[in-house]
Design a protein around this motif. Structure first.
Motif, PDB file in Angstrom:
ATOM      1  N   ASP A  62       1.029  -0.134  -3.567  1.00  8.16           N
ATOM      2  CA  ASP A  62       0.280  -1.388  -3.522  1.00  8.16           C
ATOM      3  C   ASP A  62       0.373  -2.044  -4.894  1.00  8.16           C
ATOM      4  N   LYS A  76       0.274  -7.284  -2.571  1.00 14.15           N
ATOM      5  CA  LYS A  76       1.031  -6.853  -1.389  1.00 14.15           C
ATOM      6  C   LYS A  76       1.388  -5.384  -1.499  1.00 14.15           C
ATOM      7  N   THR A  77       1.754  -4.809  -0.372  1.00 15.50           N
ATOM      8  CA  THR A  77       2.305  -3.457  -0.351  1.00 15.50           C
ATOM      9  C   THR A  77       3.804  -3.606  -0.555  1.00 15.50           C
ATOM     10  N   VAL A  98      -0.522   3.348  -1.937  1.00 13.82           N
ATOM     11  CA  VAL A  98      -0.805   2.538  -0.755  1.00 13.82           C
ATOM     12  C   VAL A  98      -2.236   2.844  -0.312  1.00 13.82           C
ATOM     13  N   ILE A 101      -5.252  -1.617  -2.137  1.00 14.42           N
ATOM     14  CA  ILE A 101      -5.652  -2.977  -1.760  1.00 14.42           C
ATOM     15  C   ILE A 101      -6.766  -2.934  -0.712  1.00 14.42           C
ATOM     16  N   ARG A 102      -6.617  -2.062   0.271  1.00 12.72           N
ATOM     17  CA  ARG A 102      -7.618  -1.948   1.338  1.00 12.72           C
ATOM     18  C   ARG A 102      -8.942  -1.417   0.782  1.00 12.72           C
TER      19      ARG A 102
END
Length: 153
Positions: A62, A76-77, A98, A101-102
């Motif tokens: 990420d 963005k990923t 990864v 962001i979430r």
């Protein structure tokens, strides 16, 4: 630790700074298990300088681009073997596993801050000498050490 101050969300992971040319050049290339975040501190704020490549990356990551005020300008990923340029000029680039962001619930305009994890210095083993025998003399309340010395590895 990385904090989305706009939303009060926190990612409690290991954070390092890439604030030199060598650290920025190395980045996360050839890291097999990206389990920490790397914050690139760029010398100037612009789009081209904030571009990243994913060549020689062993996993997706990420990426969050921030301006000099630490506001999110893009995120963005990033997939392996691609090149990415932010929508707007950026001064900081955060690369992490990864899910970063979430976890932070990142949106453009969010204010992001961080707390860099201190690197602990590795200890160096040292030979220490101890007396072979310790005895206590009650008459004079003294401690007597024998001359035999034991060295511990």
């Amino acid at each position: 630790m990385i904090i989305n101050e706009t939303k009060g969300r926190v990612w409690h992971g290991h954070v390092e700074l890439a604030d030199t040319f060598i650290k920025r050049f190395r980045g996360l290339m050839l890291v097999s298990n990206v389990n920490h975040a790397l914050i690139f501190v760029l010398p100037i704020e612009n789009r081209l300088n904030a571009s990243i490549h994913m060549f020689f990356m062993l996993s997706d990551i990420d990426v969050i681009w921030l301006d000099s005020m630490r506001r999110v300008v893009d995120f963005k990923t990033a997939r392996r073997w691609r090149i990415y340029t932010p929508k707007e000029s950026a001064r900081y680039v955060i690369e992490g596993p990864v899910g970063l962001i979430r976890t932070l619930d990142v949106e453009e305009g969010d204010l992001i801050s961080w707390d860099v994890t201190e690197k602990k210095e590795k200890s160096v083993p040292v030979k220490v000498s101890f007396p072979g025998k310790i005895s206590f003399e009650n008459e004079r309340n003294t401690v007597v050490f024998s001359k035999d010395i034991i060295e511990l590895p």
